[in-house]
Motif scaffolding. Structure first.
Motif, PDB file in Angstrom:
ATOM      1  N   ARG A  42      -7.677  21.116   6.855  1.00  0.00           N
ATOM      2  CA  ARG A  42      -7.095  20.569   8.084  1.00  0.00           C
ATOM      3  C   ARG A  42      -7.864  21.042   9.313  1.00  0.00           C
ATOM      4  O   ARG A  42      -8.212  20.248  10.194  1.00  0.00           O
ATOM      5  N   LEU A  45     -11.237  19.333   9.781  1.00  0.00           N
ATOM      6  CA  LEU A  45     -11.088  17.982  10.337  1.00  0.00           C
ATOM      7  C   LEU A  45     -10.767  18.075  11.826  1.00  0.00           C
ATOM      8  O   LEU A  45     -11.348  17.355  12.640  1.00  0.00           O
ATOM      9  N   ILE A  59      -3.185  15.049  13.059  1.00  0.00           N
ATOM     10  CA  ILE A  59      -3.637  15.755  11.861  1.00  0.00           C
ATOM     11  C   ILE A  59      -2.908  17.093  11.742  1.00  0.00           C
ATOM     12  O   ILE A  59      -2.442  17.462  10.663  1.00  0.00           O
ATOM     13  N   LYS A  92      -8.662  10.045   6.958  1.00  0.00           N
ATOM     14  CA  LYS A  92      -9.159  10.769   8.134  1.00  0.00           C
ATOM     15  C   LYS A  92     -10.664  11.016   8.026  1.00  0.00           C
ATOM     16  O   LYS A  92     -11.384  10.958   9.025  1.00  0.00           O
ATOM     17  N   CYS A  93     -11.139  11.274   6.825  1.00  0.00           N
ATOM     18  CA  CYS A  93     -12.591  11.432   6.628  1.00  0.00           C
ATOM     19  C   CYS A  93     -13.312  10.145   7.016  1.00  0.00           C
ATOM     20  O   CYS A  93     -14.363  10.193   7.667  1.00  0.00           O
ATOM     21  N   ILE A 138     -15.881  15.966   3.908  1.00  0.00           N
ATOM     22  CA  ILE A 138     -15.903  16.652   5.203  1.00  0.00           C
ATOM     23  C   ILE A 138     -17.282  17.255   5.450  1.00  0.00           C
ATOM     24  O   ILE A 138     -17.806  17.193   6.567  1.00  0.00           O
TER      25      ILE A 138
END
Length: 160
Positions: A42, A45, A59, A92-93, A138
């Protein structure tokens, strides 16, 4: 020298993921380590975004380590919840990464879902695969940013 460094990195990563698999498969699993890894994911990111970013705030709220810890320790983490969590992380990536990496990111998620659907998956095998695949995605975001900055650096130096 670069090749040796790459080999060392590969050996260290393999050892890390082998240990992760062992710790997750143990009874009881090492929940503390899993929560730390989840928190690091987390944070990695979030560190791509400004502190005032709405996406960063989302996030932080969506990937709540305390809630994740409760789900694990209370043994109420089912495959549906885990699948939603995985989808969120990989989404999210894709959102934060280069569009050129979208198919690669999709294939990392598909690898996990195919494994789950094979019937051979256990908590002890899915979690390490998720941690590995998500962190690889990531890593690619960070690698792309680094490469982009390196390409910009020589050009910006010519203006001085």
């Amino acid at each position: 020298m670069e090749r040796i460094n790459q080999q060392i990195d590969e050996v260290m990563r393999k050892a890390f993921y082998d240990l992760l698999e062992q710790k997750v498969a143990s009874e009881p699993p090492d929940y503390e380590w899993l929560v730390r890894l989840y928190t690091e994911m987390r944070d990695r990111l979030c560190s791509l975004l400004k502190e005032t970013s709405l996406v960063r705030r989302e996030i932080m709220e969506s990937m709540d380590p305390e809630f994740f810890n409760q789900l694990l320790r209370d043994n109420v983490f089912n495959y549906e919840d885990f699948y939603k969590l995985m989808q969120y992380v990989f989404h999210k990536c894709k959102q934060l990464g280069s569009p050129e990496r979208d198919s690669e990111t999709d294939s990392k998620l598909k690898e996990i879902t195919d494994f789950i659907n094979s019937g051979n998956a256990t908590f002890g095998t899915i979690v390490p695969m998720f941690v590995k695949n998500a962190n690889q995605c990531i890593d690619k975001i960070y690698e792309d940013i680094k490469n982009f900055k390196e390409r910009l650096t020589p050009a910006s130096n010519s203006f001085h």
